[in-house]
Design an enzyme around this catalytic site. Sequence first.
Site, PDB file in Angstrom:
ATOM      1  N   GLN A 120     -22.196  18.013  49.467  1.00  0.00           N
ATOM      2  CA  GLN A 120     -21.017  18.947  48.765  1.00  0.00           C
ATOM      3  C   GLN A 120     -21.047  18.996  47.330  1.00  0.00           C
ATOM      4  OE1 GLN A 120     -17.538  17.032  50.513  1.00  0.00           O
ATOM      5  NE2 GLN A 120     -18.052  17.850  52.649  1.00  0.00           N
ATOM      6  N   HIS A 184     -17.272  14.775  49.224  1.00  0.00           N
ATOM      7  CA  HIS A 184     -15.961  14.539  48.796  1.00  0.00           C
ATOM      8  C   HIS A 184     -15.810  14.238  47.166  1.00  0.00           C
ATOM      9  CE1 HIS A 184     -13.984  13.562  52.851  1.00  0.00           C
ATOM     10  NE2 HIS A 184     -14.746  14.608  52.736  1.00  0.00           N
ATOM     11  N   GLU A 280      -3.772  19.429  53.328  1.00  0.00           N
ATOM     12  CA  GLU A 280      -2.194  19.283  52.537  1.00  0.00           C
ATOM     13  C   GLU A 280      -2.238  20.207  51.472  1.00  0.00           C
ATOM     14  OE1 GLU A 280      -1.707  14.458  53.319  1.00  0.00           O
ATOM     15  OE2 GLU A 280      -1.608  15.322  51.233  1.00  0.00           O
ATOM     16  N   TYR A 290       0.150   9.992  46.834  1.00  0.00           N
ATOM     17  CA  TYR A 290      -0.028  10.808  48.069  1.00  0.00           C
ATOM     18  C   TYR A 290      -0.412  10.407  49.397  1.00  0.00           C
ATOM     19  CZ  TYR A 290       2.375  13.876  44.688  1.00  0.00           C
ATOM     20  OH  TYR A 290       3.099  14.400  43.907  1.00  0.00           O
ATOM     21  N   TYR A 301     -12.731  12.489  62.885  1.00  0.00           N
ATOM     22  CA  TYR A 301     -13.377  13.237  63.656  1.00  0.00           C
ATOM     23  C   TYR A 301     -13.673  12.894  65.042  1.00  0.00           C
ATOM     24  CZ  TYR A 301     -13.616  15.676  58.952  1.00  0.00           C
ATOM     25  OH  TYR A 301     -13.408  16.328  57.746  1.00  0.00           O
TER      26      TYR A 301
END
Length: 407
Positions: A120, A184, A280, A290, A301
């Site tokens: 990613q 991430h 979110e 948060y 998953y």
Amino acid sequence: MKKSFHFALALSVVALSACNTTDHEESGPVGDLAPVETLPANTSYRPAFEGQTRVAGLQTSVGYESRILTQSLRSPWGITPLPDGRLLVTEKAGSMRIVTTAGQVSQPITGIPQVNPAGQGGLLGVRVDPDFASNRLVYWVFSEAVSGGNVTSVAKGELSADETSIFNAQVIYRATPAYNGNLHYGGRILFDRTGHLIISTGERSDLATRPQAQQLNSSLGKLIRITKEGQAATGNPLTGQSGARPELYSYGHRNPQGLALHPVTNDLWQGEHGPRGGDEINRIQPGANYGWPTITYGIEYSGQTIGGGIQQQQGMEQPVYYWDPVVSPSGMTFYTGNRIAEWQNNLFIGSLSGKHIVRLAITDNRVVGEERLLADEGQRFRDITQGTDGALYAITDEGRLYRIDRK
């Protein structure tokens, strides 16, 4: 029959040309519609308040059009307007290009430090300096290979007068500790109203790093607020707190890929990917927690619960809105144009796995309606911005750049 015929015809024309238009006809008066999500949720978790998920559907009442300006970008990731109306776009593999509103794409801009595009990672979010017209400074986020693994890094440099290269590129911030993984990274960037940079960082996904989203001595799973030189900004909420990094602005985030400032309140809004369920949208309070991974509306998953399987805990913020199943929210922007009045101050979000653009109507910091735009295009929408002309511009993983505006 007339509407479906025109819609089908528009889709067929899109398939034939890279620079064409799909019309979205007027739908008449708009009332409360059924929620746009019709698939079953992954969990039986209950929202904390009414309207936190699966809010009533919306449908834009005026005709608008989506035009494909180009299909030749290569995995674009970030987009931001230049003062003259053209668009600066990053591509995941490490290129930066300028695209005109006519769809002309420049050659790659040289001088960009090497990125690690595995997984990613890559060349991620981008913004130009508020004083770009005079200083020509560009700021971007990228995944960087360093000793000990990879980090989310922030760099800046000066765009040359001929727009072919970046001069004096320098890394001004690295989100540490480094980790030998490629998931991430977060990667969005924007300027707040005080001229400081806000950066989103991911918690790097794995069970080994996930707890760092809650740890104030780590930059992972955070929103970071820094100066243009990469130092902690004055007035940051955790400055002076023992064991806390002074650059931290909020924490408890998973993989935040969306940042936007509300045009009226100046509040910072953020979007992040949940696991299986639990995407979110948050309104960011300085210094607030948060919740990830302690509280979440998603599951692993594998189907297993995450942590204690709880969704609320004292001292942890609730999302303003969440999705289950996920839509994979990426880049986002508030609409401030005057061409489509009902879109004023609505939040538009690129959806990756959902393959559409989310429109959220917000009143008093609560979502009151949701619409899915361009859902028939079959594209993973990676980022969206508003141009200097008031239109919305969106990029997709498949290489398209769309212009969206009233007909």
